[in-house]
Design a protein around this motif. Sequence first.
Motif, PDB file in Angstrom:
ATOM      1  N   LEU A 291      19.758  -0.811  13.433  1.00 39.69           N
ATOM      2  CA  LEU A 291      20.767  -0.301  12.503  1.00 39.69           C
ATOM      3  C   LEU A 291      20.382   1.072  11.976  1.00 39.69           C
ATOM      4  CD1 LEU A 291      21.597  -3.527  10.444  1.00 39.69           C
ATOM      5  CD2 LEU A 291      23.083  -2.360  12.088  1.00 39.69           C
ATOM      6  N   GLU A 292      19.094   1.248  11.671  1.00 44.70           N
ATOM      7  CA  GLU A 292      18.643   2.539  11.144  1.00 44.70           C
ATOM      8  C   GLU A 292      18.771   3.647  12.183  1.00 44.70           C
ATOM      9  OE1 GLU A 292      15.577   5.476  11.450  1.00 44.70           O
ATOM     10  OE2 GLU A 292      14.834   3.478  11.848  1.00 44.70           O
ATOM     11  N   GLY A 293      18.337   3.359  13.424  1.00 40.71           N
ATOM     12  CA  GLY A 293      18.349   4.389  14.443  1.00 40.71           C
ATOM     13  C   GLY A 293      19.720   4.716  14.994  1.00 40.71           C
ATOM     14  N   ASN A 294      20.620   3.728  15.030  1.00 37.82           N
ATOM     15  CA  ASN A 294      21.919   3.941  15.662  1.00 37.82           C
ATOM     16  C   ASN A 294      23.083   4.046  14.686  1.00 37.82           C
ATOM     17  OD1 ASN A 294      21.003   3.673  18.478  1.00 37.82           O
ATOM     18  ND2 ASN A 294      20.572   1.559  17.927  1.00 37.82           N
ATOM     19  N   VAL A 295      22.859   3.697  13.411  1.00 39.40           N
ATOM     20  CA  VAL A 295      23.958   3.719  12.448  1.00 39.40           C
ATOM     21  C   VAL A 295      23.604   4.591  11.243  1.00 39.40           C
ATOM     22  CG1 VAL A 295      25.457   2.345  10.959  1.00 39.40           C
ATOM     23  CG2 VAL A 295      24.738   1.444  13.177  1.00 39.40           C
ATOM     24  N   PHE A 296      22.589   4.157  10.459  1.00 37.91           N
ATOM     25  CA  PHE A 296      22.294   4.819   9.195  1.00 37.91           C
ATOM     26  C   PHE A 296      21.847   6.268   9.392  1.00 37.91           C
ATOM     27  CE2 PHE A 296      21.157   0.319   7.730  1.00 37.91           C
ATOM     28  CZ  PHE A 296      22.445   0.095   7.309  1.00 37.91           C
ATOM     29  N   GLN A 297      20.800   6.461  10.227  1.00 37.60           N
ATOM     30  CA  GLN A 297      20.237   7.801  10.369  1.00 37.60           C
ATOM     31  C   GLN A 297      21.230   8.793  10.957  1.00 37.60           C
ATOM     32  OE1 GLN A 297      16.671   8.054  12.771  1.00 37.60           O
ATOM     33  NE2 GLN A 297      15.841   9.615  11.428  1.00 37.60           N
ATOM     34  N   PRO A 298      21.924   8.475  12.077  1.00 39.36           N
ATOM     35  CA  PRO A 298      22.909   9.448  12.579  1.00 39.36           C
ATOM     36  C   PRO A 298      24.027   9.737  11.595  1.00 39.36           C
ATOM     37  CG  PRO A 298      22.360   7.851  14.281  1.00 39.36           C
ATOM     38  CD  PRO A 298      21.751   7.349  13.007  1.00 39.36           C
ATOM     39  N   LEU A 313      21.281  12.261  17.926  1.00 41.68           N
ATOM     40  CA  LEU A 313      20.573  11.404  18.879  1.00 41.68           C
ATOM     41  C   LEU A 313      20.030  12.211  20.051  1.00 41.68           C
ATOM     42  CD1 LEU A 313      22.952   8.299  18.957  1.00 41.68           C
ATOM     43  CD2 LEU A 313      20.735   8.487  17.837  1.00 41.68           C
ATOM     44  N   LEU A 314      20.842  13.124  20.589  1.00 38.82           N
ATOM     45  CA  LEU A 314      20.387  13.942  21.712  1.00 38.82           C
ATOM     46  C   LEU A 314      19.250  14.862  21.306  1.00 38.82           C
ATOM     47  CD1 LEU A 314      23.800  14.875  23.388  1.00 38.82           C
ATOM     48  CD2 LEU A 314      22.105  13.236  24.201  1.00 38.82           C
ATOM     49  N   ALA A 315      19.311  15.405  20.075  1.00 35.66           N
ATOM     50  CA  ALA A 315      18.249  16.295  19.609  1.00 35.66           C
ATOM     51  C   ALA A 315      16.925  15.552  19.490  1.00 35.66           C
ATOM     52  CB  ALA A 315      18.635  16.912  18.266  1.00 35.66           C
ATOM     53  N   VAL A 316      16.952  14.338  18.937  1.00 33.40           N
ATOM     54  CA  VAL A 316      15.722  13.551  18.817  1.00 33.40           C
ATOM     55  C   VAL A 316      15.157  13.216  20.192  1.00 33.40           C
ATOM     56  CG1 VAL A 316      14.772  11.354  18.028  1.00 33.40           C
ATOM     57  CG2 VAL A 316      16.347  12.620  16.568  1.00 33.40           C
ATOM     58  N   THR A 317      16.039  12.844  21.129  1.00 32.08           N
ATOM     59  CA  THR A 317      15.584  12.517  22.481  1.00 32.08           C
ATOM     60  C   THR A 317      14.962  13.728  23.160  1.00 32.08           C
ATOM     61  OG1 THR A 317      17.348  10.869  22.670  1.00 32.08           O
ATOM     62  CG2 THR A 317      16.292  11.583  24.702  1.00 32.08           C
ATOM     63  N   LEU A 318      15.630  14.883  23.072  1.00 32.97           N
ATOM     64  CA  LEU A 318      15.111  16.100  23.693  1.00 32.97           C
ATOM     65  C   LEU A 318      13.811  16.542  23.040  1.00 32.97           C
ATOM     66  CD1 LEU A 318      15.477  18.429  25.683  1.00 32.97           C
ATOM     67  CD2 LEU A 318      16.846  19.597  23.949  1.00 32.97           C
ATOM     68  N   GLY A 319      13.742  16.507  21.709  1.00 41.19           N
ATOM     69  CA  GLY A 319      12.518  16.910  21.025  1.00 41.19           C
ATOM     70  C   GLY A 319      11.343  16.021  21.375  1.00 41.19           C
ATOM     71  N   GLY A 320      11.593  14.712  21.465  1.00 44.53           N
ATOM     72  CA  GLY A 320      10.516  13.803  21.837  1.00 44.53           C
ATOM     73  C   GLY A 320      10.020  14.026  23.252  1.00 44.53           C
ATOM     74  N   SER A 321      10.936  14.318  24.187  1.00 44.44           N
ATOM     75  CA  SER A 321      10.537  14.555  25.572  1.00 44.44           C
ATOM     76  C   SER A 321       9.784  15.876  25.734  1.00 44.44           C
ATOM     77  CB  SER A 321      11.762  14.550  26.489  1.00 44.44           C
ATOM     78  OG  SER A 321      12.652  15.604  26.141  1.00 44.44           O
ATOM     79  N   VAL A 332      15.724  17.423  14.709  1.00 44.85           N
ATOM     80  CA  VAL A 332      16.977  17.427  13.949  1.00 44.85           C
ATOM     81  C   VAL A 332      17.070  18.637  13.018  1.00 44.85           C
ATOM     82  CG1 VAL A 332      18.387  16.144  12.300  1.00 44.85           C
ATOM     83  CG2 VAL A 332      17.225  14.938  14.156  1.00 44.85           C
ATOM     84  N   PRO A 333      16.048  18.938  12.185  1.00 43.11           N
ATOM     85  CA  PRO A 333      16.188  20.136  11.346  1.00 43.11           C
ATOM     86  C   PRO A 333      16.274  21.421  12.150  1.00 43.11           C
ATOM     87  CG  PRO A 333      13.984  19.211  11.157  1.00 43.11           C
ATOM     88  CD  PRO A 333      14.808  18.201  11.861  1.00 43.11           C
ATOM     89  N   VAL A 334      15.572  21.509  13.277  1.00 44.70           N
ATOM     90  CA  VAL A 334      15.671  22.711  14.110  1.00 44.70           C
ATOM     91  C   VAL A 334      17.086  22.855  14.667  1.00 44.70           C
ATOM     92  CG1 VAL A 334      14.904  23.755  16.272  1.00 44.70           C
ATOM     93  CG2 VAL A 334      13.223  22.841  14.679  1.00 44.70           C
TER      94      VAL A 334
END
Length: 363
Positions: A291-298, A313-321, A332-334
């Motif tokens: 719920l936090e990752g897919n609802v609250f945080q976005p 979601l895409l920014a977090v995925t790209l930053g992590g990779s 996300v802030p960037v």
Amino acid sequence: MSLDAVKTRAVLRTSARVSLQMLVVLVLTGVVLWLLGRMWSVVWPVVIALLITTLTWPIARFLRRRRWPAALAAASVTVLFLLVVTGIVLLIVLPVASQSGALADGVVDGIEQLREWAAGPPLNIGEAQISGALDTAVTRIQDSVGSILTATATGVGTVANGLVTAVLSVFLMFFFLKDGPRFLPWLGRQLPGRLATDVPVVAERCWGTLGSFVRSQAFVGLLDAVFIGLGLWIVGVPLVLPLAVLTFVAAFVPIIGALFAGAVAVLIALVFNGWVEALIVLGIIIVVQQLEGNVFQPMLQSRGLGLHAGVVLLAVTLGGSLAGITGSLLAVPVAAMFAVIWTYVRDQLSTTPEVEEEPAETA
């Protein structure tokens, strides 16, 4: 139907010019990223100081509006921040230390239960096989003493670097709180021409965006701590308060923080309550984190940062990779700051269409 040669050459020239310009921009971006990587030991404390400054600035601003001297307000907020961090650490460490004996006994009992379960159906692993596996593990550990010592030395170096970064970040936070309001006017005086106006405006908007990110992340961590702590209390798991505080703190480190806090909660439930309760706790943590990752945080970050939930979601995925945990934390802030800069540049480059005046009616 034949192509127009003049139009075709014009399109190719335009495409070549745009491609060359984009290539120059990409090369410049790569050089900037390379320089940031070379200076990361200095950049990282500045980033951490900016993040915690956005969290503590409202208190400093409140004190400054009450005519507190800038240095006194900054020092008071810095001391308060250190006291809060110390309190959080004590809330986690003291209850765990007080029950360390029971925790150690529970770990031993858990290992014994695991051995009994492995010896029964459907695995039917005998004592000889278990002892052989343990002997093999001990042999491999003995053969890997050099690697273990190297990894330990690396870990000690990492901890030392972390402590230096933390101390430097606290000092930078103090100076940001003390002299932050004077930075933009000073920056405007150092820049020529129109940059003296544009850069401070963009920097101020980026500062507001960074504050929105930190506040939304803190709220998401609070939601995680409340829901997971409530679930642990209902199940009857001990150390509910330290686990809830740990969940809140770990929420500021995407992905790894949630996994670490969840693993600790499941381990405590397994040690003190048993397999059934541990599986229930695991289910609660999975539901809350989904719920936090897919609802609250976005939702919260897209509303506070002006970004669509899919972009978050895409920014977090790209930053992590690209950069692991650090990339996930800063993605996300960037992305939001890039959106702020793009919006400002687009507004400055756009032309307002002139409204034609309608001719006055003649009587």
